[in-house]
Design a protein around this motif. Structure first.
Motif, PDB file in Angstrom:
ATOM      1  N   VAL A 179     -13.783  -8.137  37.139  1.00 11.52           N
ATOM      2  CA  VAL A 179     -13.174  -9.030  36.149  1.00 11.52           C
ATOM      3  C   VAL A 179     -14.092  -9.165  34.940  1.00 11.52           C
ATOM      4  O   VAL A 179     -13.667  -9.029  33.784  1.00 11.52           O
ATOM      5  CB  VAL A 179     -12.890 -10.421  36.761  1.00 11.52           C
ATOM      6  CG1 VAL A 179     -12.473 -11.404  35.679  1.00 11.52           C
ATOM      7  CG2 VAL A 179     -11.811 -10.325  37.825  1.00 11.52           C
ATOM      8  N   LEU A 180     -15.369  -9.416  35.211  1.00 10.09           N
ATOM      9  CA  LEU A 180     -16.326  -9.617  34.134  1.00 10.09           C
ATOM     10  C   LEU A 180     -16.454  -8.375  33.264  1.00 10.09           C
ATOM     11  O   LEU A 180     -16.380  -8.457  32.027  1.00 10.09           O
ATOM     12  CB  LEU A 180     -17.685  -9.988  34.736  1.00 10.09           C
ATOM     13  CG  LEU A 180     -18.777 -10.419  33.769  1.00 10.09           C
ATOM     14  CD1 LEU A 180     -18.359 -11.665  33.006  1.00 10.09           C
ATOM     15  CD2 LEU A 180     -20.084 -10.674  34.527  1.00 10.09           C
ATOM     16  N   SER A 181     -16.627  -7.209  33.890  1.00  8.05           N
ATOM     17  CA  SER A 181     -16.790  -5.986  33.107  1.00  8.05           C
ATOM     18  C   SER A 181     -15.514  -5.624  32.357  1.00  8.05           C
ATOM     19  O   SER A 181     -15.566  -5.185  31.203  1.00  8.05           O
ATOM     20  CB  SER A 181     -17.219  -4.824  34.011  1.00  8.05           C
ATOM     21  OG  SER A 181     -16.213  -4.511  34.956  1.00  8.05           O
ATOM     22  N   SER A 182     -14.354  -5.816  33.000  1.00 10.72           N
ATOM     23  CA  SER A 182     -13.083  -5.483  32.355  1.00 10.72           C
ATOM     24  C   SER A 182     -12.807  -6.377  31.147  1.00 10.72           C
ATOM     25  O   SER A 182     -12.383  -5.907  30.087  1.00 10.72           O
ATOM     26  CB  SER A 182     -11.931  -5.612  33.356  1.00 10.72           C
ATOM     27  OG  SER A 182     -12.057  -4.676  34.394  1.00 10.72           O
ATOM     28  N   VAL A 183     -13.065  -7.681  31.302  1.00  6.33           N
ATOM     29  CA  VAL A 183     -12.809  -8.611  30.204  1.00  6.33           C
ATOM     30  C   VAL A 183     -13.732  -8.318  29.026  1.00  6.33           C
ATOM     31  O   VAL A 183     -13.290  -8.243  27.875  1.00  6.33           O
ATOM     32  CB  VAL A 183     -12.979 -10.070  30.681  1.00  6.33           C
ATOM     33  CG1 VAL A 183     -12.995 -11.025  29.495  1.00  6.33           C
ATOM     34  CG2 VAL A 183     -11.861 -10.445  31.631  1.00  6.33           C
ATOM     35  N   ILE A 184     -15.025  -8.150  29.308  1.00  8.36           N
ATOM     36  CA  ILE A 184     -15.980  -7.886  28.228  1.00  8.36           C
ATOM     37  C   ILE A 184     -15.665  -6.566  27.535  1.00  8.36           C
ATOM     38  O   ILE A 184     -15.658  -6.472  26.299  1.00  8.36           O
ATOM     39  CB  ILE A 184     -17.419  -7.885  28.778  1.00  8.36           C
ATOM     40  CG1 ILE A 184     -17.815  -9.307  29.195  1.00  8.36           C
ATOM     41  CG2 ILE A 184     -18.393  -7.346  27.740  1.00  8.36           C
ATOM     42  CD1 ILE A 184     -19.199  -9.409  29.786  1.00  8.36           C
ATOM     43  N   PHE A 185     -15.369  -5.533  28.323  1.00 11.98           N
ATOM     44  CA  PHE A 185     -15.068  -4.239  27.721  1.00 11.98           C
ATOM     45  C   PHE A 185     -13.768  -4.299  26.930  1.00 11.98           C
ATOM     46  O   PHE A 185     -13.648  -3.696  25.863  1.00 11.98           O
ATOM     47  CB  PHE A 185     -14.983  -3.163  28.802  1.00 11.98           C
ATOM     48  CG  PHE A 185     -15.374  -1.796  28.305  1.00 11.98           C
ATOM     49  CD1 PHE A 185     -16.695  -1.385  28.346  1.00 11.98           C
ATOM     50  CD2 PHE A 185     -14.429  -0.920  27.798  1.00 11.98           C
ATOM     51  CE1 PHE A 185     -17.068  -0.127  27.885  1.00 11.98           C
ATOM     52  CE2 PHE A 185     -14.783   0.333  27.339  1.00 11.98           C
ATOM     53  CZ  PHE A 185     -16.117   0.732  27.379  1.00 11.98           C
ATOM     54  N   ALA A 186     -12.779  -5.046  27.441  1.00 10.36           N
ATOM     55  CA  ALA A 186     -11.504  -5.170  26.732  1.00 10.36           C
ATOM     56  C   ALA A 186     -11.689  -5.867  25.390  1.00 10.36           C
ATOM     57  O   ALA A 186     -11.061  -5.499  24.387  1.00 10.36           O
ATOM     58  CB  ALA A 186     -10.503  -5.937  27.600  1.00 10.36           C
ATOM     59  N   LEU A 187     -12.549  -6.879  25.346  1.00 13.86           N
ATOM     60  CA  LEU A 187     -12.792  -7.582  24.092  1.00 13.86           C
ATOM     61  C   LEU A 187     -13.412  -6.664  23.053  1.00 13.86           C
ATOM     62  O   LEU A 187     -13.002  -6.651  21.885  1.00 13.86           O
ATOM     63  CB  LEU A 187     -13.698  -8.795  24.342  1.00 13.86           C
ATOM     64  CG  LEU A 187     -13.072  -9.957  25.119  1.00 13.86           C
ATOM     65  CD1 LEU A 187     -14.120 -11.024  25.410  1.00 13.86           C
ATOM     66  CD2 LEU A 187     -11.906 -10.549  24.339  1.00 13.86           C
ATOM     67  N   PHE A 188     -14.388  -5.873  23.475  1.00 12.31           N
ATOM     68  CA  PHE A 188     -15.018  -4.959  22.523  1.00 12.31           C
ATOM     69  C   PHE A 188     -14.094  -3.801  22.163  1.00 12.31           C
ATOM     70  O   PHE A 188     -14.208  -3.233  21.077  1.00 12.31           O
ATOM     71  CB  PHE A 188     -16.342  -4.446  23.092  1.00 12.31           C
ATOM     72  CG  PHE A 188     -17.478  -5.401  22.914  1.00 12.31           C
ATOM     73  CD1 PHE A 188     -18.231  -5.409  21.752  1.00 12.31           C
ATOM     74  CD2 PHE A 188     -17.777  -6.324  23.901  1.00 12.31           C
ATOM     75  CE1 PHE A 188     -19.276  -6.312  21.580  1.00 12.31           C
ATOM     76  CE2 PHE A 188     -18.819  -7.227  23.739  1.00 12.31           C
ATOM     77  CZ  PHE A 188     -19.570  -7.226  22.576  1.00 12.31           C
ATOM     78  N   ALA A 189     -13.178  -3.456  23.059  1.00 10.49           N
ATOM     79  CA  ALA A 189     -12.228  -2.384  22.765  1.00 10.49           C
ATOM     80  C   ALA A 189     -11.235  -2.779  21.679  1.00 10.49           C
ATOM     81  O   ALA A 189     -10.551  -1.925  21.104  1.00 10.49           O
ATOM     82  CB  ALA A 189     -11.465  -1.982  24.031  1.00 10.49           C
ATOM     83  N   LEU A 190     -11.151  -4.085  21.377  1.00  9.33           N
ATOM     84  CA  LEU A 190     -10.279  -4.560  20.303  1.00  9.33           C
ATOM     85  C   LEU A 190     -10.881  -4.315  18.919  1.00  9.33           C
ATOM     86  O   LEU A 190     -10.208  -4.495  17.903  1.00  9.33           O
ATOM     87  CB  LEU A 190     -10.000  -6.056  20.482  1.00  9.33           C
ATOM     88  CG  LEU A 190      -9.203  -6.456  21.736  1.00  9.33           C
ATOM     89  CD1 LEU A 190      -9.114  -7.971  21.854  1.00  9.33           C
ATOM     90  CD2 LEU A 190      -7.807  -5.838  21.706  1.00  9.33           C
ATOM     91  N   MET A 191     -12.147  -3.914  18.895  1.00 11.44           N
ATOM     92  CA  MET A 191     -12.800  -3.603  17.625  1.00 11.44           C
ATOM     93  C   MET A 191     -12.124  -2.393  16.969  1.00 11.44           C
ATOM     94  O   MET A 191     -11.429  -1.631  17.640  1.00 11.44           O
ATOM     95  CB  MET A 191     -14.277  -3.275  17.860  1.00 11.44           C
ATOM     96  CG  MET A 191     -15.118  -4.397  18.411  1.00 11.44           C
ATOM     97  SD  MET A 191     -16.788  -3.818  18.860  1.00 11.44           S
ATOM     98  CE  MET A 191     -17.360  -3.184  17.271  1.00 11.44           C
ATOM     99  N   PRO A 192     -12.331  -2.199  15.672  1.00  7.53           N
ATOM    100  CA  PRO A 192     -11.871  -0.951  15.047  1.00  7.53           C
ATOM    101  C   PRO A 192     -12.426   0.249  15.807  1.00  7.53           C
ATOM    102  O   PRO A 192     -13.574   0.228  16.260  1.00  7.53           O
ATOM    103  CB  PRO A 192     -12.441  -1.042  13.622  1.00  7.53           C
ATOM    104  CG  PRO A 192     -12.562  -2.511  13.372  1.00  7.53           C
ATOM    105  CD  PRO A 192     -12.922  -3.130  14.697  1.00  7.53           C
ATOM    106  N   ALA A 193     -11.610   1.276  15.950  1.00  5.99           N
ATOM    107  CA  ALA A 193     -11.968   2.411  16.806  1.00  5.99           C
ATOM    108  C   ALA A 193     -13.319   3.017  16.441  1.00  5.99           C
ATOM    109  O   ALA A 193     -14.123   3.351  17.324  1.00  5.99           O
ATOM    110  CB  ALA A 193     -10.870   3.475  16.737  1.00  5.99           C
ATOM    111  N   ASP A 194     -13.599   3.183  15.151  1.00 10.32           N
ATOM    112  CA  ASP A 194     -14.849   3.803  14.727  1.00 10.32           C
ATOM    113  C   ASP A 194     -16.054   2.953  15.128  1.00 10.32           C
ATOM    114  O   ASP A 194     -17.077   3.483  15.596  1.00 10.32           O
ATOM    115  CB  ASP A 194     -14.846   4.028  13.209  1.00 10.32           C
ATOM    116  CG  ASP A 194     -13.866   5.110  12.786  1.00 10.32           C
ATOM    117  OD1 ASP A 194     -13.433   5.878  13.670  1.00 10.32           O
ATOM    118  OD2 ASP A 194     -13.528   5.180  11.593  1.00 10.32           O
ATOM    119  N   ALA A 195     -15.953   1.642  14.940  1.00 13.44           N
ATOM    120  CA  ALA A 195     -17.058   0.744  15.281  1.00 13.44           C
ATOM    121  C   ALA A 195     -17.265   0.701  16.796  1.00 13.44           C
ATOM    122  O   ALA A 195     -18.410   0.681  17.279  1.00 13.44           O
ATOM    123  CB  ALA A 195     -16.795  -0.658  14.740  1.00 13.44           C
TER     124      ALA A 195
END
Length: 453
Positions: A179-195
């Protein structure tokens, strides 16, 4: 009160003094928290291998090839896990459970943090994937004994009539870490693709240095288990635990391979490969998949202790058999729901596969593996046999699944058959095996005829 079957056994919680009950609470908390932190690291890599590592470390013109190479590094970690299980299993059986638990957490946490610092292929060329593989190997060494140690620690402290519940606690940590890794990774995956590709994916890995510090502090506060202390008092510590396992408890070793087949294969087909499948074959954004996994893992956190507690009432085998059947029956519906492309149905697929089917098996798997081995060989027997199963049924699954889908022209049905086959192995194992220890009785004494070898 259940009468202990050999000196040094822990009395039941109903009659234990307040200090013992407090110890049980600390052990339970440390087990689940430590396991959460450890498996945050592990599943973070699994998610990244499906979504980003191929582009950063294995850039090719064909995204399928990049993903396959990325999954290959995921499998490399599993190749190192049996070695880690031998090393840390020996430490756990000879020096104690506590030092092994601290060492595995430190190794895996530092390795995960360093992965976040490795430059990409575009910066340092072929050295980048080589460093990634080396750190993945170090991760695998630590992971090779982590869950075994955390499960054994809780089970050896627990009262007999609640051993199934306590034996499931470390597995709760695997899902809370997910849960922790998925949530954190999902939040950062919302960044612009290049960033996100340039630096965003690295931040969740770097957070591990904080996480590992907390985990080590928690584990250093624990006492050694009463079961291991009793082995030391009897001067019955195995000099070479692995030899002792193969000499006296090889049947248990083989049973474990069958017990872990279904849960391992289904977990890594649903939790790791499906992210790549949705992205490359269905064009579904990674944030939906990671969110669905996080929701399913939260459901699994509730299912696991329920199944562990149920096994204390009806036995381990019935729960194992039921979980295997459920997971096999859901293999085709899982991909059918994914193929709709609908967010709600994708979440339902993940809940059915990751949140209900697999946790029914895993809720009882930890206590089963603990009860199958004697105290003097338990850490080595549990961890080594489980990790041999992991090579066959876990590390290879994402790669095999991707290859099967590619060979079938993008169709998912071969993966469903693959999952069903593995679940049938576990179901048959459950049907032919006996209960390893009568429920509500103490853990087994040293194996009959065992010598200090």
């Amino acid at each position: 009160m259940v009468k202990p079957s050999h000196p040094g056994d822990v009395p039941s919680a109903d009659s234990a003094p307040a200090g013992t009950r407090a110890t049980l609470r600390r052990v339970a908390g440390a087990s689940v928290i430590g396991s959460t932190l450890e498996w945050y690291d592990f599943f973070l890599y699994a998610t990244a291998s499906a979504l980003v590592l191929g582009q950063v470390f294995f850039p090719t013109a064909d995204p399928v090839v990049s993903t396959l190479l990325s999954f290959a590094t995921f499998g490399v970690g599993f190749a190192a896990r049996p070695i880690g299980s031998i090393i840390f299993g020996a430490i756990g059986d000879r020096a104690g459970r506590k030092p092994a638990l601290v060492a595995t957490l430190l190794l895996m946490g530092v390795s995960t943090t360093l992965i976040g610092l490795v430059p990409g292929y575009d910066t340092i060329g072929v050295v980048a994937p080589l460093l990634l593989v080396l750190l993945r190997l170090a991760q695998g060494l630590g992971a090779g004994a982590e869950l075994a140690g955390a499960t054994i620690f809780a089970a050896e402290f627990s009262p007999p009539h609640r051993r199934g519940l306590f034996g499931s606690i470390a597995t709760i940590g695997t899902y809370s870490g997910t849960v922790l890794s998925s949530v954190i990774f999902a939040l950062f995956a919302l960044m612009p693709a290049d960033a996100f590709l340039a630096w965003g994916w690295r931040v969740p890995f770097l957070v591990s240095i904080i996480v590992v510090g907390v985990g080590i502090y928690i584990r250093l506060q624990l006492e050694e288990t009463p079961e291991f202390k009793q082995v030391e008092r009897r001067d019955d510590v195995a000099r070479v635990p692995l030899v002792s396992v193969f000499r006296h408890e090889w049947r248990s070793f083989l049973l474990v391979i069958g017990i872990v087949a279904g849960a391992f294969t289904a977990t890594y087909a649903y939790q790791t490969y499906s992210l790549s499948y949705m992205k490359n074959n269905l064009g579904i954004t990674s944030s939906i998949g990671t969110l669905a996994i996080a929701i399913a893992a939260f459901v699994a956190m509730l299912m696991v202790p329920l199944m562990g507690a149920l096994s204390d009432r009806i036995g381990r085998r019935p729960v194992l058999i039921a979980g295997s059947a459920i997971s096999a029956l859901f293999a085709f519906p899982f991909f059918m729901l994914l193929n709709t492309g609908e967010s709600t149905l994708i979440i339902l697929a993940m809940i059915g596969g990751i949140g209900i089917g697999v946790p029914t098996i895993l809720g009882v798997q930890g206590v089963l593996l603990t009860e199958l081995f004697s105290t003097r060989n338990r850490f080595t027997g549990f961890s080594v046999s489980r990790e041999i199963g992991a090579i066959v049924f876990a590390g290879a699954t994402p790669f095999v699944a991707a290859s099967l889908v590619s060979a079938a022209g993008g169709e998912s049905w071969p993966v469903s058959l693959y999952v069903i086959g593995a679940c049938l192995i576990t179901l048959i194992t459950g049907l032919v095996m006996r209960e390893p220890a009568p429920v509500r009785e103490q853990l087994t004494p040293p194996a009959p005829g065992a010598t200090n070898g």
